[in-house]
Enzyme design. Structure first.
Site, PDB file in Angstrom:
ATOM      1  N   MET A   1      -5.032   0.505   5.634  1.00  0.00           N
ATOM      2  CA  MET A   1      -6.195  -0.347   5.354  1.00  0.00           C
ATOM      3  C   MET A   1      -7.500   0.182   5.957  1.00  0.00           C
ATOM      4  O   MET A   1      -8.295  -0.579   6.509  1.00  0.00           O
ATOM      5  CB  MET A   1      -5.912  -1.774   5.873  1.00  0.00           C
TER       6      MET A   1
ATOM      7  N   HIS B   1      -2.380   1.874  -5.214  1.00  0.00           N
ATOM      8  CA  HIS B   1      -3.170   0.649  -5.317  1.00  0.00           C
ATOM      9  C   HIS B   1      -2.481  -0.307  -6.302  1.00  0.00           C
ATOM     10  O   HIS B   1      -2.054   0.119  -7.377  1.00  0.00           O
ATOM     11  CB  HIS B   1      -4.585   0.980  -5.812  1.00  0.00           C
TER      12      HIS B   1
ATOM     13  N   ASN C   1       6.588   0.639   0.670  1.00  0.00           N
ATOM     14  CA  ASN C   1       6.414   1.918  -0.042  1.00  0.00           C
ATOM     15  C   ASN C   1       6.924   3.079   0.811  1.00  0.00           C
ATOM     16  O   ASN C   1       7.525   4.014   0.288  1.00  0.00           O
ATOM     17  CB  ASN C   1       4.948   2.128  -0.422  1.00  0.00           C
TER      18      ASN C   1
HETATM   19  C1  GRF Z   1       0.866  -2.074  -1.634  1.00  0.00           C
HETATM   20  O1  GRF Z   1       0.712  -3.117  -2.542  1.00  0.00           O
HETATM   21  C2  GRF Z   1      -0.072  -0.941  -1.942  1.00  0.00           C
HETATM   22  O2  GRF Z   1      -0.325  -0.800  -3.301  1.00  0.00           O
HETATM   23  C3  GRF Z   1      -1.324  -1.362  -1.209  1.00  0.00           C
HETATM   24  O3  GRF Z   1      -0.860  -1.934  -0.020  1.00  0.00           O
HETATM   25  C4  GRF Z   1       0.438  -2.470  -0.224  1.00  0.00           C
HETATM   26  C5  GRF Z   1       1.344  -1.896   0.817  1.00  0.00           C
HETATM   27  O4  GRF Z   1       2.612  -2.494   0.799  1.00  0.00           O
HETATM   28  N1  GRF Z   1      -2.213  -0.241  -1.000  1.00  0.00           N
HETATM   29  P1  GRF Z   1       3.772  -1.927   1.715  1.00  0.00           P
HETATM   30  O5  GRF Z   1       3.238  -1.901   3.150  1.00  0.00           O
HETATM   31  O6  GRF Z   1       4.103  -0.550   1.238  1.00  0.00           O
HETATM   32  O7  GRF Z   1       4.885  -2.897   1.552  1.00  0.00           O
END
Ligand code: GRF
Length: 213
Positions: A90, A109, A13
């Site tokens: 997290m 999420h 992301n």
């Molecule tokens: C994503 O699925 C987001 O929705 C959740 O954690 C994941 C993070 O993925 N909160 P990335 O590290 O961005 O690949």
């Protein structure tokens, strides 16, 4: 608007925010700093490769959750951050952090909240047997994935899906939704009244059944 991204993991992301920022399609938002609570988070390497300053603040070095939160807020404040984006971060944040950024912390999420909050949202959706799940961008409050919802995208759950299939299908939509929300907030298009969030210009989405932005 200066954006600080917090991550704990791979950072796809974050990468999508970086890609938009480089193309000029995140403006008026700009990526100012990326922070992580684990030094091995690959998100830090993505940020460094894009020339974005990074920092690591390990929660393990603090006796109390609030102390970590205050230090984290101070770090972001010192760098001029105006909007905090949790992109796979997290840690649940306490008022010690949130008070420093009122209505200025968003999270993504991988489910259609309020269904399937917390960890393993994709597995929760598979186990429940829903036919549609998706992703949600919401303002962060003191609960776990309970804050006011800004935007959602629905994603089908197909009969032969395993967790990884679903994770990837949802991520593809996350990578579209999160930059769109960040851009809208930075442009002053997002207003909050209690739990109701309005995004100006998002009243007639392309497919009203599936998308709220
Ligand atoms: C994503 O699925 C987001 O929705 C959740 O954690 C994941 C993070 O993925 N909160 P990335 O590290 O961005 O690949």
């Amino acid at each position: 608007m200066k954006i600080g991204v917090l991550a704990s993991g791979g950072g796809t992301n974050l990468q999508s925010l970086i890609d938009h920022w480089r193309k000029g399609t995140l403006a008026p938002a700009e990526l100012t700093v990326v922070g992580a609570n684990v030094a091995t988070a690959f998100a830090l390497e993505r940020a460094a490769a894009a020339g974005i300053p990074t920092f690591v603040l390990s929660h393990k070095t603090f006796a109390a959750r609030e102390e970590f939160d205050r230090a984290l807020a101070a770090e972001l404040r010192a760098r001029g951050v105006e909007l905090v984006v949790l992109a796979g971060f997290m840690r649940v944040l306490t008022p010690a952090f949130l008070a420093a950024f009122p209505h200025r912390v968003v999270n993504i999420h991988p489910a259609l909240l309020p269904s399937f909050p917390g960890t393993h949202a994709q597995k929760q959706a598979l186990d429940y047997g829903v036919k549609l799940t998706g992703c949600t961008v919401h303002f962060v409050d003191t609960g776990t994935d309970t804050g006011p919802i800004i935007a959602q995208t629905a994603v089908p759950l197909l009969p032969d899906d395993d967790e990884e299939d679903l994770r990837e299908r949802i991520l593809a939509e996350e990578h579209r939704l999160l930059p769109a929300v960040v851009r809208a907030i930075a442009a002053g298009k997002v207003t909050v009244e209690g739990r109701r969030v309005r995004v100006a210009g998002a009243d007639a989405p392309a497919d009203a059944r599936l998308r709220s932005l």
